[in-house]
Motif scaffolding. Structure first.
Motif, PDB file in Angstrom:
ATOM      1  N   GLY A 143      12.089  -2.199  -3.480  1.00  0.00           N
ATOM      2  CA  GLY A 143      11.820  -0.772  -3.653  1.00  0.00           C
ATOM      3  C   GLY A 143      12.471   0.088  -2.580  1.00  0.00           C
ATOM      4  O   GLY A 143      13.030  -0.412  -1.594  1.00  0.00           O
ATOM      5  N   ASN A 144      12.334   1.403  -2.743  1.00  0.00           N
ATOM      6  CA  ASN A 144      12.984   2.356  -1.854  1.00  0.00           C
ATOM      7  C   ASN A 144      12.165   2.644  -0.593  1.00  0.00           C
ATOM      8  O   ASN A 144      12.621   3.375   0.287  1.00  0.00           O
ATOM      9  N   ASN A 145      10.960   2.080  -0.503  1.00  0.00           N
ATOM     10  CA  ASN A 145      10.107   2.349   0.661  1.00  0.00           C
ATOM     11  C   ASN A 145      10.475   1.513   1.885  1.00  0.00           C
ATOM     12  O   ASN A 145       9.917   1.709   2.956  1.00  0.00           O
ATOM     13  N   PHE A 146      11.400   0.580   1.720  1.00  0.00           N
ATOM     14  CA  PHE A 146      11.690  -0.400   2.772  1.00  0.00           C
ATOM     15  C   PHE A 146      13.114  -0.261   3.290  1.00  0.00           C
ATOM     16  O   PHE A 146      14.071  -0.198   2.512  1.00  0.00           O
ATOM     17  N   LEU A 147      13.235  -0.206   4.623  1.00  0.00           N
ATOM     18  CA  LEU A 147      14.541  -0.183   5.272  1.00  0.00           C
ATOM     19  C   LEU A 147      14.642  -1.360   6.233  1.00  0.00           C
ATOM     20  O   LEU A 147      14.099  -1.325   7.334  1.00  0.00           O
ATOM     21  N   PRO A 148      15.329  -2.439   5.844  1.00  0.00           N
ATOM     22  CA  PRO A 148      15.536  -3.568   6.757  1.00  0.00           C
ATOM     23  C   PRO A 148      16.673  -3.260   7.726  1.00  0.00           C
ATOM     24  O   PRO A 148      17.711  -2.737   7.338  1.00  0.00           O
ATOM     25  N   LEU A 149      16.454  -3.590   8.988  1.00  0.00           N
ATOM     26  CA  LEU A 149      17.427  -3.253  10.028  1.00  0.00           C
ATOM     27  C   LEU A 149      17.719  -4.471  10.895  1.00  0.00           C
ATOM     28  O   LEU A 149      16.795  -5.187  11.302  1.00  0.00           O
ATOM     29  N   GLU A 150      18.989  -4.694  11.167  1.00  0.00           N
ATOM     30  CA  GLU A 150      19.367  -5.746  12.111  1.00  0.00           C
ATOM     31  C   GLU A 150      19.503  -5.097  13.483  1.00  0.00           C
ATOM     32  O   GLU A 150      20.420  -4.312  13.721  1.00  0.00           O
ATOM     33  N   VAL A 151      18.582  -5.418  14.368  1.00  0.00           N
ATOM     34  CA  VAL A 151      18.522  -4.762  15.681  1.00  0.00           C
ATOM     35  C   VAL A 151      18.388  -5.822  16.770  1.00  0.00           C
ATOM     36  O   VAL A 151      17.569  -6.734  16.666  1.00  0.00           O
ATOM     37  N   ASP A 152      19.187  -5.668  17.811  1.00  0.00           N
ATOM     38  CA  ASP A 152      19.073  -6.471  19.019  1.00  0.00           C
ATOM     39  C   ASP A 152      18.255  -5.668  20.017  1.00  0.00           C
ATOM     40  O   ASP A 152      18.754  -4.703  20.611  1.00  0.00           O
ATOM     41  N   ASN A 163       0.812  -1.215   0.000  1.00  0.00           N
ATOM     42  CA  ASN A 163       0.000   0.000   0.000  1.00  0.00           C
ATOM     43  C   ASN A 163       0.847   1.267   0.000  1.00  0.00           C
ATOM     44  O   ASN A 163       0.358   2.354   0.335  1.00  0.00           O
ATOM     45  N   ASP A 164       2.129   1.128  -0.356  1.00  0.00           N
ATOM     46  CA  ASP A 164       3.008   2.270  -0.607  1.00  0.00           C
ATOM     47  C   ASP A 164       3.371   3.061   0.640  1.00  0.00           C
ATOM     48  O   ASP A 164       3.689   4.246   0.560  1.00  0.00           O
ATOM     49  N   TYR A 165       3.319   2.427   1.816  1.00  0.00           N
ATOM     50  CA  TYR A 165       3.802   3.091   3.024  1.00  0.00           C
ATOM     51  C   TYR A 165       5.329   2.990   3.089  1.00  0.00           C
ATOM     52  O   TYR A 165       5.946   2.148   2.434  1.00  0.00           O
ATOM     53  N   TYR A 166       5.920   3.838   3.900  1.00  0.00           N
ATOM     54  CA  TYR A 166       7.336   3.722   4.213  1.00  0.00           C
ATOM     55  C   TYR A 166       7.484   2.836   5.449  1.00  0.00           C
ATOM     56  O   TYR A 166       6.782   3.032   6.447  1.00  0.00           O
ATOM     57  N   VAL A 167       8.410   1.886   5.388  1.00  0.00           N
ATOM     58  CA  VAL A 167       8.530   0.904   6.460  1.00  0.00           C
ATOM     59  C   VAL A 167       9.989   0.676   6.829  1.00  0.00           C
ATOM     60  O   VAL A 167      10.811   0.310   5.984  1.00  0.00           O
ATOM     61  N   ALA A 168      10.301   0.885   8.094  1.00  0.00           N
ATOM     62  CA  ALA A 168      11.563   0.421   8.672  1.00  0.00           C
ATOM     63  C   ALA A 168      11.209  -0.769   9.541  1.00  0.00           C
ATOM     64  O   ALA A 168      10.295  -0.694  10.371  1.00  0.00           O
ATOM     65  N   ALA A 169      11.896  -1.879   9.338  1.00  0.00           N
ATOM     66  CA  ALA A 169      11.543  -3.109  10.040  1.00  0.00           C
ATOM     67  C   ALA A 169      12.792  -3.759  10.610  1.00  0.00           C
ATOM     68  O   ALA A 169      13.862  -3.710  10.010  1.00  0.00           O
ATOM     69  N   THR A 170      12.635  -4.379  11.772  1.00  0.00           N
ATOM     70  CA  THR A 170      13.786  -4.956  12.448  1.00  0.00           C
ATOM     71  C   THR A 170      13.690  -6.469  12.559  1.00  0.00           C
ATOM     72  O   THR A 170      12.603  -7.052  12.579  1.00  0.00           O
ATOM     73  N   SER A 171      14.864  -7.068  12.652  1.00  0.00           N
ATOM     74  CA  SER A 171      15.011  -8.490  12.921  1.00  0.00           C
ATOM     75  C   SER A 171      16.393  -8.701  13.505  1.00  0.00           C
ATOM     76  O   SER A 171      17.280  -7.859  13.358  1.00  0.00           O
ATOM     77  N   ARG A 172      16.594  -9.830  14.157  1.00  0.00           N
ATOM     78  CA  ARG A 172      17.943 -10.164  14.615  1.00  0.00           C
ATOM     79  C   ARG A 172      18.825 -10.588  13.450  1.00  0.00           C
ATOM     80  O   ARG A 172      20.037 -10.626  13.574  1.00  0.00           O
ATOM     81  N   ASP A 173      18.207 -10.913  12.310  1.00  0.00           N
ATOM     82  CA  ASP A 173      18.933 -11.387  11.127  1.00  0.00           C
ATOM     83  C   ASP A 173      18.443 -10.593   9.918  1.00  0.00           C
ATOM     84  O   ASP A 173      17.367 -10.852   9.382  1.00  0.00           O
ATOM     85  N   LYS A 174      19.234  -9.622   9.485  1.00  0.00           N
ATOM     86  CA  LYS A 174      18.831  -8.744   8.391  1.00  0.00           C
ATOM     87  C   LYS A 174      18.624  -9.504   7.089  1.00  0.00           C
ATOM     88  O   LYS A 174      17.670  -9.237   6.347  1.00  0.00           O
ATOM     89  N   LEU A 175      19.479 -10.463   6.794  1.00  0.00           N
ATOM     90  CA  LEU A 175      19.355 -11.224   5.555  1.00  0.00           C
ATOM     91  C   LEU A 175      18.064 -12.032   5.542  1.00  0.00           C
ATOM     92  O   LEU A 175      17.379 -12.113   4.517  1.00  0.00           O
ATOM     93  N   ALA A 176      17.733 -12.629   6.671  1.00  0.00           N
ATOM     94  CA  ALA A 176      16.479 -13.391   6.757  1.00  0.00           C
ATOM     95  C   ALA A 176      15.282 -12.470   6.571  1.00  0.00           C
ATOM     96  O   ALA A 176      14.285 -12.842   5.933  1.00  0.00           O
TER      97      ALA A 176
END
Length: 279
Positions: free
Chosen positions: A49-58, A27-40
């Motif tokens: 696309g440019n709307n997504f920022l995957p983050l590896e965060v503890d 739905n074209d939102y901007y999303v920053a999302a976290t996981s312990r494993d960025k590749l997963a």
């Protein structure tokens, strides 16, 4: 940058978090999302696309949380919606679970949420707007499940801190919602998201039966649809006055009604005793 809200979602590589992130990006939102494993996380979301920022965060490391939020604001300019979804289920009776097992569950399910709240609030206060959604469980409202006492306690804790948060930040233009999901067809009951006690005690037959039921019968047959849950999250993000309490799923809704009936009955039965202690 369009007028769509910027979302920050924890625990996004699976479960309700993953379903929400996918729906938001669709739905074209901007999303920053976290996981312990960025590749997963990147593999699970499968979005280029440019709307997504995957983050590896503890999440139990405050510096890691600080850096993740800063990266999201640097890329998108702000944060509007925070969904504290990360967590896992810990089975085991109160006697069986070690201090280490219990504290680890609280570290992830409660203190990880507190770290995000603490570190995101300066951004939300500066904007005088925002909405924090904490994912509890119906087990955070009704705790009579043998083998789930510690897990339920972590989810009850989220209810208390969300209610307090709402009272603290309401005048600042910020909303808070605690969500009580029932059983949703995710991988929550799979290895990694659901842990059994390391040292079970044989006499706790009710606990073992419920654990086996979750693994062998409930897993894969949950009634809740994660995609429809994502639709609900987006819907309440658009409300001028979003709910403080949201029971999610027909099973959660029925459990809540049962608990309210039980408490109401006991209140009425013990009114004289309850009110007999005043000066």
């Amino acid at each position: 940058m369009n007028a769509k809200k910027v979302w920050f979602v924890t625990g996004a590589s699976k479960g309700l978090g993953l379903a929400l992130v996918k729906k938001l990006l669709e739905n074209d939102y901007y999303v920053a999302a976290t996981s312990r494993d960025k590749l997963a996380l990147e593999k699970a979301v499968n979005y280029l696309g440019n709307n997504f920022l995957p983050l590896e965060v503890d999440l139990i490391n405050e510096e890691s949380v600080t850096n993740g939020l800063a990266a999201a604001v640097e890329k998108f300019g702000k944060i509007d919606m925070v969904v504290n979804n990360a967590g896992y289920g810990q089975a085991g009776t109160l006697e069986e679970l070690s201090d280490e097992e219990s504290r680890e569950n609280f570290d992830v399910n409660v203190f990880g949420v507190l770290h995000v709240i603490r570190k995101v609030m300066p951004y939300l206060r500066e904007n005088k707007a925002g909405h924090i959604i904490n994912i509890s469980s119906v087990g955070g409202f009704m705790g009579n499940f043998p083998s789930f006492g510690v897990y339920c306690a972590t989810k009850y804790a989220l209810v208390g801190l969300t209610e307090a948060l709402a009272a603290e930040v309401g005048s600042l233009g910020i909303h808070a919602t605690v969500v009580y999901p029932g059983y949703f067809r995710t991988n929550f009951l799979d290895n990694g998201s659901f842990k059994l006690p390391k040292n079970p005690i044989a006499v706790y037959t009710e606990a073992r039966k419920l654990e086996e039921m979750h693994v062998n019968e409930i897993r894969g047959n949950q009634t809740g649809n994660p995609d429809k849950a994502a639709d609900v999250f987006i819907a309440i993000s658009k409300q001028e006055k979003p709910p403080l309490h949201l029971f999610l799923g027909s099973d959660s809704y029925q459990f809540a009604k049962q608990k309210i009936e039980i408490v109401t009955k006991e209140l009425n039965a013990n009114e004289k005793l309850a009110t007999s202690t005043d000066y």
